[in-house]
Scaffold this motif. Structure first.
Motif, PDB file in Angstrom:
ATOM      1  N   UNK A 172       0.838  -1.187   0.000  1.00  7.13           N
ATOM      2  CA  UNK A 172       0.000   0.000   0.000  1.00  7.13           C
ATOM      3  C   UNK A 172       0.880   1.247   0.000  1.00  7.13           C
ATOM      4  N   UNK A 173       0.375   2.285  -0.619  1.00  5.81           N
ATOM      5  CA  UNK A 173       1.150   3.521  -0.705  1.00  5.81           C
ATOM      6  C   UNK A 173       0.247   4.731  -0.520  1.00  5.81           C
ATOM      7  N   UNK A 174       0.814   5.766   0.062  1.00  7.76           N
ATOM      8  CA  UNK A 174       0.082   7.025   0.215  1.00  7.76           C
ATOM      9  C   UNK A 174       0.995   8.170  -0.198  1.00  7.76           C
ATOM     10  N   UNK A 175       0.537   8.953  -1.125  1.00  4.16           N
ATOM     11  CA  UNK A 175       1.323  10.112  -1.559  1.00  4.16           C
ATOM     12  C   UNK A 175       0.383  11.275  -1.826  1.00  4.16           C
ATOM     13  N   UNK A 176       0.959  12.454  -1.898  1.00  3.79           N
ATOM     14  CA  UNK A 176       0.144  13.502  -2.490  1.00  3.79           C
ATOM     15  C   UNK A 176       0.543  13.541  -3.954  1.00  3.79           C
ATOM     16  N   UNK A 177      -0.293  14.133  -4.732  1.00  2.00           N
ATOM     17  CA  UNK A 177       0.001  14.253  -6.153  1.00  2.00           C
ATOM     18  C   UNK A 177       1.000  15.382  -6.316  1.00  2.00           C
ATOM     19  N   UNK A 178       2.263  15.017  -6.207  1.00  2.00           N
ATOM     20  CA  UNK A 178       3.310  16.037  -6.239  1.00  2.00           C
ATOM     21  C   UNK A 178       3.355  16.775  -7.570  1.00  2.00           C
ATOM     22  N   UNK A 179       3.122  16.009  -8.614  1.00  2.00           N
ATOM     23  CA  UNK A 179       3.143  16.646  -9.920  1.00  2.00           C
ATOM     24  C   UNK A 179       2.044  17.693 -10.006  1.00  2.00           C
ATOM     25  N   UNK A 180       0.867  17.302  -9.554  1.00  2.00           N
ATOM     26  CA  UNK A 180      -0.258  18.239  -9.567  1.00  2.00           C
ATOM     27  C   UNK A 180       0.041  19.462  -8.709  1.00  2.00           C
ATOM     28  N   UNK A 181       0.653  19.240  -7.565  1.00  2.00           N
ATOM     29  CA  UNK A 181       0.975  20.354  -6.673  1.00  2.00           C
ATOM     30  C   UNK A 181       1.865  21.371  -7.372  1.00  2.00           C
ATOM     31  N   UNK A 182       2.913  20.862  -7.986  1.00  2.00           N
ATOM     32  CA  UNK A 182       3.838  21.754  -8.676  1.00  2.00           C
ATOM     33  C   UNK A 182       3.141  22.419  -9.860  1.00  2.00           C
ATOM     34  N   UNK A 231       2.404  24.877  -1.315  1.00  2.00           N
ATOM     35  CA  UNK A 231       1.618  23.701  -1.643  1.00  2.00           C
ATOM     36  C   UNK A 231       1.568  22.859  -0.372  1.00  2.00           C
ATOM     37  N   UNK A 232       0.388  22.777   0.219  1.00  2.00           N
ATOM     38  CA  UNK A 232       0.262  22.030   1.473  1.00  2.00           C
ATOM     39  C   UNK A 232       0.209  20.539   1.184  1.00  2.00           C
ATOM     40  N   UNK A 233       0.932  19.780   2.004  1.00  2.00           N
ATOM     41  CA  UNK A 233       1.044  18.340   1.751  1.00  2.00           C
ATOM     42  C   UNK A 233       0.149  17.495   2.643  1.00  2.00           C
ATOM     43  N   UNK A 234      -0.517  18.131   3.548  1.00  2.00           N
ATOM     44  CA  UNK A 234      -1.459  17.407   4.406  1.00  2.00           C
ATOM     45  C   UNK A 234      -0.836  16.189   5.080  1.00  2.00           C
ATOM     46  N   UNK A 235       0.260  16.454   5.740  1.00  2.00           N
ATOM     47  CA  UNK A 235       0.999  15.367   6.388  1.00  2.00           C
ATOM     48  C   UNK A 235       0.178  14.602   7.405  1.00  2.00           C
ATOM     49  N   UNK A 236      -0.587  15.318   8.209  1.00  2.00           N
ATOM     50  CA  UNK A 236      -1.326  14.640   9.254  1.00  2.00           C
ATOM     51  C   UNK A 236      -2.338  13.662   8.651  1.00  2.00           C
ATOM     52  N   UNK A 237      -3.029  14.121   7.640  1.00  2.00           N
ATOM     53  CA  UNK A 237      -4.001  13.253   6.970  1.00  2.00           C
ATOM     54  C   UNK A 237      -3.278  12.038   6.373  1.00  2.00           C
ATOM     55  N   UNK A 238      -2.122  12.323   5.792  1.00  2.00           N
ATOM     56  CA  UNK A 238      -1.329  11.259   5.190  1.00  2.00           C
ATOM     57  C   UNK A 238      -0.968  10.210   6.240  1.00  2.00           C
ATOM     58  N   UNK A 239      -0.611  10.678   7.421  1.00  2.00           N
ATOM     59  CA  UNK A 239      -0.282   9.762   8.503  1.00  2.00           C
ATOM     60  C   UNK A 239      -1.490   8.946   8.914  1.00  2.00           C
ATOM     61  N   UNK A 240      -2.618   9.613   9.047  1.00  2.00           N
ATOM     62  CA  UNK A 240      -3.829   8.900   9.453  1.00  2.00           C
ATOM     63  C   UNK A 240      -4.188   7.825   8.441  1.00  2.00           C
ATOM     64  N   UNK A 241      -4.138   8.199   7.178  1.00  2.00           N
ATOM     65  CA  UNK A 241      -4.511   7.228   6.139  1.00  2.00           C
ATOM     66  C   UNK A 241      -3.522   6.062   6.127  1.00  2.00           C
ATOM     67  N   UNK A 242      -2.248   6.386   6.258  1.00  2.00           N
ATOM     68  CA  UNK A 242      -1.243   5.316   6.282  1.00  2.00           C
ATOM     69  C   UNK A 242      -1.533   4.344   7.416  1.00  2.00           C
ATOM     70  N   UNK A 243      -1.801   4.911   8.579  1.00  2.00           N
ATOM     71  CA  UNK A 243      -2.060   4.068   9.745  1.00  2.00           C
ATOM     72  C   UNK A 243      -3.308   3.227   9.516  1.00  2.00           C
ATOM     73  N   UNK A 245      -3.794   8.603  -3.466  1.00  2.00           N
ATOM     74  CA  UNK A 245      -3.166   9.855  -3.897  1.00  2.00           C
ATOM     75  C   UNK A 245      -3.974  11.024  -3.362  1.00  2.00           C
ATOM     76  N   UNK A 246      -3.368  11.781  -2.471  1.00  2.00           N
ATOM     77  CA  UNK A 246      -4.079  12.917  -1.883  1.00  2.00           C
ATOM     78  C   UNK A 246      -3.888  14.150  -2.760  1.00  2.00           C
ATOM     79  N   UNK A 247      -4.881  14.983  -2.740  1.00  2.00           N
ATOM     80  CA  UNK A 247      -4.780  16.221  -3.509  1.00  2.00           C
ATOM     81  C   UNK A 247      -4.066  17.279  -2.687  1.00  2.00           C
ATOM     82  N   UNK A 248      -3.074  17.885  -3.266  1.00  2.00           N
ATOM     83  CA  UNK A 248      -2.405  18.981  -2.559  1.00  2.00           C
ATOM     84  C   UNK A 248      -3.305  20.217  -2.596  1.00  2.00           C
ATOM     85  N   UNK A 249      -3.022  21.145  -1.742  1.00  2.00           N
ATOM     86  CA  UNK A 249      -3.809  22.381  -1.696  1.00  2.00           C
ATOM     87  C   UNK A 249      -2.860  23.558  -1.763  1.00  2.00           C
TER      88      UNK A 249
END
Lengths: 339, 339
Positions: free
Chosen positions: A162-172, A294-306, A326-330
């Motif tokens: 399993x993997x969790x990322x933000x869409x870095x390309x989209x963010x940039x 570009x916010x990466x929503x780390x906390x959400x990422x952690x929750x989802x990973x867990x 794949x999380x959407x960056x803001x």
DNA sequence: ATATAGAACGAAAACGGTTTCGTGTTAATA
DNA sequence: TATTAACACGAAACCGTTTTCGTTCTATAT
């Protein structure tokens, strides 16, 4: 010093068997009212708590999850840990944190230490050295042993998990688009070498946005730093040789440092030059001017990973179906760009 | 999926007893050359690694240390964790991190979870709520059970255990003295309520320096924020009503936030007003102007804490002698004060 | 030839629980 | 009264190690 009391102690004291005590404390139907009450009262009195280790051995489940990250003195990673903790704790899990410090060897050692029964699963983000070497055998071994792994942020396609990322390309892309919309033409990118999965994706997003807007991609405007530390000389030299009206940086530190350099040169932000960074941390909020990021929503990422990890750990392992979230960056607009 | 191999598996396969395998793998003199070589070769081939949980149960030692801190999204605490990790890992220990999030209840729950066999000892810094309530029963219980505890930074005298702190009073004293030396007369202090042990000590240092220099202590110049979050309104109001030429803040965030406010009012730092904060983190380095701070040496603090704890854990518990290590803070001069 | 020492290994207890499967006692039923 | 079922509890296996204390066998000394 009153040492911990065990089932055996209670059994001896109350002249019953260990099994009876165990059952009584679990309120088993097998045991009579009287006996249960007696045992439970005694246990409460002496503050009996079952030994986690013994239970782990029996159940082959530790209720610990291992988190291996490259660094902890990074806002992004701390927010991820926070998210992991939050979800894991609610589910009764503890979090063992190990730092690879961007070193391949440390990453391997840490994983090996934990893989021998200490944890039920891993949540990790790869060290830069690991991504550079592209050696993922330690991950393969662990997954082959049936230990669930969730990779976040710095991931690899070489491993099935399993993997969790933000869409870095989209963010940039979003960030670059924003700069273009505001009339910027000479947009620079300050990043690290492409071996870092996130840097690569961000560079692609940057290129895509420029292409779409039919702006030329001037390779000289892309500064690739070989290290994650602030390479003052390179950055200084970059701004001395390049003329740019906007800068996208792959992290906060590069951004605030660059801002200072151009401010020293007398430029005004965002009038003369705009800045956008990645990571919505303290620096962004309190920099002067405050940073658009570009916010990466780390906390959400952690929750989802867990959540993904614990789901796997607690599932009856029927099938092996892995997913990538794949999380959407803001874009968080502050004062280093126009509104 | 090849599951982990156990002693029993090896014994069955090689038709020897479990004891023989165990001894052979520890290179016991009791076992013949031939048998040892055969067993060791087999074990290596199948990548045998002893199960940590079983060993923990047997030894009553987990090689895990529990770290309970109020927050992780704080530079200071992350540096401490880093120091703990560094020392602990070198000694073969893993670090289980739990966050109290400044909540008394969470602190208690976390400790209870870990105290039932999961860890060999605690390193912790009290939550603000705990310091407020002054309820330390959870700590007492743990120490009474013979589990070693090291308290750092936010400590209490109510508990007999090892402690590590920086000399907060001295830090504030040094900072205030520095401001006085530079000719500042109207020095403000922005802090949190006194229930936080560190805030109290820092306030004392501030007062001491002023007294020594025969400057009046104007209570109106001391702003006590009731929360650790940035209370924008209070701070804004403070600077609107007080006329000051220097400010000492108990953390980075208060400092950079205050700096921005006075900059908005058109004041120049450090010409018109100087600032000194606590914690030598990213903000201090990258703020504009960069911050003069009292460095707390978190990493060192972590290392020392880990060292003290592991010493206790591994000692034969002869006597109960507790010590308190007081680290000297350092003034890091940057651009928010004169040199 | 017998006693003895040492070598090489195994049985079993222990760590602290959980759980399955008896087993003895009592009370209800035929 | 004999049978049976329910009840209440205990014995023992098991999780994976370590470690103590035999035990067996061989070789040496007497």
């Amino acid at each position: 010093m009153k040492a911990k009391i065990t089932l055996k102690d209670i059994a001896r004291e109350l002249e019953v068997s260990i099994s009876t005590v165990s059952k009584a404390l679990k309120n088993s139907e097998e045991i009579s009212r009287d006996t249960k009450e007696k045992i439970q009262a005694f246990a409460k009195l002496y503050n009996y708590k079952p030994n986690n280790i013994a239970i782990s051995l029996k159940n082959k489940r530790t209720k610990n999850i291992g988190v291996v990250i490259p660094a902890i003195v990074h806002h992004f990673f701390t927010t991820v840990i926070r998210g992991i903790e939050k979800y894991a704790n609610a589910k009764g899990y503890n979090v063992i944190v190990c730092l690879s410090e961007e070193s391949f060897d440390k990453e391997v050692i840490n994983m090996e230490m934990l893989a021998n029964g200490s944890i039920d699963g891993f949540i990790m983000s790869l060290s830069s050295e690991t991504q550079q070497k592209e050696d993922y055998n330690h991950l393969k071994e662990v997954t082959e042993q049936g230990i669930p792994v969730v990779l976040f942020d710095r991931i690899t396609n070489e491993i099935d998990c399993d993997k969790v990322v933000i869409d870095d390309q989209l963010g940039a892309y979003m960030a670059t688009k924003k700069l273009i919309e505001q009339g910027r033409k000479k947009i620079a990118l300050i990043t690290t070498d492409d071996y870092l999965s996130v840097s690569k994706a961000r560079t692609e997003g940057y290129r895509k946005a420029l292409l779409e807007s039919e702006l030329e991609i001037n390779e000289a405007r892309i500064l690739k730093l070989s290290t994650m530390e602030v390479d003052e000389k390179s950055i200084r030299n970059f701004f001395n040789t390049q003329e740019v009206d906007a800068v996208l940086c792959v992290n906060e530190i590069f951004t605030v440092f660059s801002m200072r350099l151009v401010q020293e040169k007398g430029l005004s932000i965002p009038k003369d030059i705009s800045f956008i960074g990645f990571t919505d941390g303290l620096l962004s909020k309190y920099a002067n001017p405050s940073l658009t990021v570009v916010a990466q929503h780390g906390e959400k990422m952690g929750e989802i990973s867990a959540q993904m990890l614990i789901d796997k750990v607690e599932s009856d392992d029927g099938e092996e179906r892995f997913q990538t979230k794949i999380l959407e960056p803001t874009l968080v607009i502050r004062d280093s760009t126009f509104n």
